[in-house]
Design a protein around this motif. Structure first.
Motif, PDB file in Angstrom:
ATOM      1  N   GLU A  47      34.704  50.550 -12.332  1.00 43.55           N
ATOM      2  CA  GLU A  47      33.598  51.272 -12.951  1.00 43.55           C
ATOM      3  C   GLU A  47      32.299  51.094 -12.166  1.00 43.55           C
ATOM      4  OE1 GLU A  47      33.446  49.862 -16.954  1.00 43.55           O
ATOM      5  OE2 GLU A  47      35.337  50.844 -17.522  1.00 43.55           O
ATOM      6  N   ARG A  48      32.417  50.585 -10.957  1.00 43.28           N
ATOM      7  CA  ARG A  48      31.244  50.262 -10.142  1.00 43.28           C
ATOM      8  C   ARG A  48      30.360  51.477  -9.864  1.00 43.28           C
ATOM      9  NH1 ARG A  48      31.075  45.885  -7.270  1.00 43.28           N
ATOM     10  NH2 ARG A  48      33.361  45.665  -7.364  1.00 43.28           N
ATOM     11  N   LEU A  49      30.973  52.677  -9.757  1.00 36.85           N
ATOM     12  CA  LEU A  49      30.235  53.887  -9.391  1.00 36.85           C
ATOM     13  C   LEU A  49      30.132  54.874 -10.554  1.00 36.85           C
ATOM     14  CD1 LEU A  49      31.785  54.496  -5.846  1.00 36.85           C
ATOM     15  CD2 LEU A  49      29.762  53.158  -6.450  1.00 36.85           C
ATOM     16  N   GLN A  50      30.206  54.371 -11.771  1.00 41.28           N
ATOM     17  CA  GLN A  50      30.200  55.277 -12.921  1.00 41.28           C
ATOM     18  C   GLN A  50      28.943  56.145 -12.974  1.00 41.28           C
ATOM     19  OE1 GLN A  50      31.094  53.037 -16.546  1.00 41.28           O
ATOM     20  NE2 GLN A  50      32.980  54.219 -16.682  1.00 41.28           N
ATOM     21  N   TYR A  51      29.154  57.402 -13.396  1.00 46.63           N
ATOM     22  CA  TYR A  51      28.097  58.390 -13.662  1.00 46.63           C
ATOM     23  C   TYR A  51      27.320  58.782 -12.401  1.00 46.63           C
ATOM     24  CZ  TYR A  51      29.196  56.150 -18.077  1.00 46.63           C
ATOM     25  OH  TYR A  51      29.866  55.584 -19.146  1.00 46.63           O
ATOM     26  N   ARG A  52      27.985  58.755 -11.247  1.00 47.66           N
ATOM     27  CA  ARG A  52      27.307  59.090  -9.995  1.00 47.66           C
ATOM     28  C   ARG A  52      27.791  60.420  -9.412  1.00 47.66           C
ATOM     29  NH1 ARG A  52      24.191  54.797  -8.683  1.00 47.66           N
ATOM     30  NH2 ARG A  52      23.546  55.906  -6.807  1.00 47.66           N
ATOM     31  N   ASP A  53      28.569  61.215 -10.164  1.00 45.75           N
ATOM     32  CA  ASP A  53      29.039  62.532  -9.698  1.00 45.75           C
ATOM     33  C   ASP A  53      29.703  62.409  -8.329  1.00 45.75           C
ATOM     34  OD1 ASP A  53      28.157  63.811 -11.970  1.00 45.75           O
ATOM     35  OD2 ASP A  53      26.186  64.269 -11.129  1.00 45.75           O
ATOM     36  N   LEU A  54      30.881  61.832  -8.317  1.00 50.42           N
ATOM     37  CA  LEU A  54      31.550  61.449  -7.084  1.00 50.42           C
ATOM     38  C   LEU A  54      32.376  62.590  -6.491  1.00 50.42           C
ATOM     39  CD1 LEU A  54      32.829  57.936  -8.221  1.00 50.42           C
ATOM     40  CD2 LEU A  54      30.692  58.491  -7.029  1.00 50.42           C
ATOM     41  N   THR A  55      32.533  62.547  -5.172  1.00 52.82           N
ATOM     42  CA  THR A  55      33.458  63.439  -4.492  1.00 52.82           C
ATOM     43  C   THR A  55      34.875  62.901  -4.676  1.00 52.82           C
ATOM     44  OG1 THR A  55      33.433  62.219  -2.392  1.00 52.82           O
ATOM     45  CG2 THR A  55      31.714  63.876  -2.720  1.00 52.82           C
ATOM     46  N   ALA A  56      35.836  63.673  -4.211  1.00 54.12           N
ATOM     47  CA  ALA A  56      37.178  63.130  -4.043  1.00 54.12           C
ATOM     48  C   ALA A  56      37.119  62.054  -2.959  1.00 54.12           C
ATOM     49  CB  ALA A  56      38.158  64.229  -3.655  1.00 54.12           C
ATOM     50  N   PRO A  57      38.053  61.097  -2.983  1.00 56.38           N
ATOM     51  CA  PRO A  57      38.026  60.019  -2.000  1.00 56.38           C
ATOM     52  C   PRO A  57      38.759  60.377  -0.714  1.00 56.38           C
ATOM     53  CG  PRO A  57      39.709  59.584  -3.633  1.00 56.38           C
ATOM     54  CD  PRO A  57      39.060  60.889  -4.021  1.00 56.38           C
ATOM     55  N   LEU A  58      38.442  59.630   0.330  1.00 58.77           N
ATOM     56  CA  LEU A  58      39.180  59.643   1.593  1.00 58.77           C
ATOM     57  C   LEU A  58      39.659  58.224   1.851  1.00 58.77           C
ATOM     58  CD1 LEU A  58      39.973  60.780   4.483  1.00 58.77           C
ATOM     59  CD2 LEU A  58      37.706  59.953   5.201  1.00 58.77           C
ATOM     60  N   LEU A  59      40.961  58.051   2.036  1.00 53.76           N
ATOM     61  CA  LEU A  59      41.481  56.756   2.440  1.00 53.76           C
ATOM     62  C   LEU A  59      41.382  56.665   3.954  1.00 53.76           C
ATOM     63  CD1 LEU A  59      42.877  54.063   1.907  1.00 53.76           C
ATOM     64  CD2 LEU A  59      45.072  55.273   2.019  1.00 53.76           C
ATOM     65  N   LEU A  60      40.659  55.648   4.435  1.00 54.84           N
ATOM     66  CA  LEU A  60      40.421  55.485   5.865  1.00 54.84           C
ATOM     67  C   LEU A  60      40.608  54.012   6.210  1.00 54.84           C
ATOM     68  CD1 LEU A  60      39.539  56.638   8.592  1.00 54.84           C
ATOM     69  CD2 LEU A  60      37.161  56.341   7.875  1.00 54.84           C
ATOM     70  N   GLY A  61      41.771  53.678   6.744  1.00 49.97           N
ATOM     71  CA  GLY A  61      42.041  52.284   7.066  1.00 49.97           C
ATOM     72  C   GLY A  61      42.047  51.431   5.816  1.00 49.97           C
TER      73      GLY A  61
END
Length: 370
Positions: A297-311
């Protein structure tokens, strides 16, 4: 023609919070760069407000388009232009390309194709299209908002075939799924992934990830949204505000689905999948069976993009122009990158050794490990 909802995510957000304003984003605390990253270059395109942004990657070339009709191919090693074209018409979708032909769709309901940055043809569509066209096998495939799927000859613009699929009366003004898996064209239609023969549009299989539910058109809206995670024949995707799940594209069989309340696509590898929920919770699922590996829940309510797994990192952009690098193992913060302060407009992408993020104001940023 289906009726497009211009901001279903926003409508959903208001109903989720029971009022007109969302909760205040969680405080982030000081940034501790566990994983050193430096800004390598910046570039600029026109404003991306109002257009569905997909940054197309092919080798070291990234291609993207602005809302006003500027299409640019950039060298991800330097951020410099390979070519730019100005179509002088507002765009509706992101970019599809095979390295030679590049395709976009316009708000007036056309598909436009360029060859090396020069427009060679444009053709009308049955409806607007918010999903980036797919360019493959010397053809251009377009998934329109009325759930029609069309194939055009890339060189001439000749329409090869069109498939029309009935669906719910409302559609989502957001990029969906259109991809090639072996010799099968895979599209998201309503709550299903559907495999087509790319030569004639005949359906080979259908795999439902979610079904319409509720008592009114908005509640019954169900669409597959991009991006997806593909490993071999396994395609994992999200049904808007309903589920995440995986499909075997060789057989058209659903491997599993899990309830999930997000509006952006997912990403992952052969072990884990990652997604952001509508309230900003970040979740990791095990690819084998969909069981939850962790949530944060660290980034809650921040209107996030989809994630990218990178390494070792899960890379996520937010509405304040920040780019968050979280540990794939437990979501611990690894670094936080800044841009121009406007929202991150698209899922971050990687081209070669460069992480590329794009903002709503048209800023393009290349980051590399330090």
């Amino acid at each position: 023609m289906a009726v497009a909802l211009t901001a279903l995510v926003g409508i959903g957000g208001c109903s989720l919070w029971g009022g007109s304003s969302k909760p205040k984003p969680k405080e982030l605390g000081p940034n501790v760069p566990v994983l050193p990253v430096r800004q390598a270059w910046t570039a600029k395109v026109g404003s991306l407000s109002g257009v569905q942004v997909d940054v197309h990657v092919l080798g070291s070339t990234i291609t993207l388009a602005s809302a006003g009709g500027e299409v640019a191919a950039l060298d991800a090693r330097t951020g410099g232009d390979i070519w730019r074209a100005r179509l002088n018409t507002p765009l509706a979708s992101g970019v599809g390309s095979d390295g030679r032909w590049t395709a976009v769709t316009t708000q007036s309901g056309q598909v436009v194709v360029l060859d090396g940055g020069r427009e060679i043809w444009r053709k009308p569509l049955p409806a607007q299209a918010y999903t980036a066209p797919l360019v493959a096998g010397n053809r251009v495939f377009v998934l329109a908002a009325d759930r029609s799927l069309s194939a055009f000859d890339a060189a001439t613009g000749y329409r090869l075939w069109t498939q029309q699929r009935p669906g719910e009366p409302l559609i989502l003004r957001q990029g969906g799924v259109l991809m090639a898996v072996g010799d099968t064209l895979v599209a998201g239609l309503s709550g299903r992934l559907v495999g087509f023969n790319p030569d004639n549009g005949v359906v080979r299989w259908e795999a439902p990830l979610a079904s319409p539910r509720g008592t009114n058109d908005v509640e019954r809206l169900v669409e597959i949204v991009g991006p997806t995670s593909r490993v071999g024949d396994s395609i994992c995707a999200r049904a808007f505000q309903a589920t995440v799940g995986c499909v075997n594209a060789a057989r058209g069989a659903v491997a599993w689905t899990q309830p999930a309340n997000g509006s952006e696509g997912i990403h992952g590898d052969d072990t884990l999948l990652f997604g952001t929920e509508s309230n900003g919770t970040v979740i990791a699922w095990r690819r084998a069976d969909g069981s939850r590996a962790w949530s944060s829940e660290r980034l809650q309510y921040r209107d996030l993009t989809a994630p990218l797994l990178l390494g070792r990192s899960v890379v996520i952009g937010d509405s304040t122009g920040l780019v968050h690098l979280l540990s794939r193992e437990d979501a611990a913060p690894l670094n936080r990158l800044t841009t121009d302060g406007s929202a991150i407009a698209a899922t971050p992408v990687v081209a070669g050794d460069t992480l590329v993020v794009v903002t709503r104001n048209g800023g393009v940023y290349g980051f590399r490990p330090d």
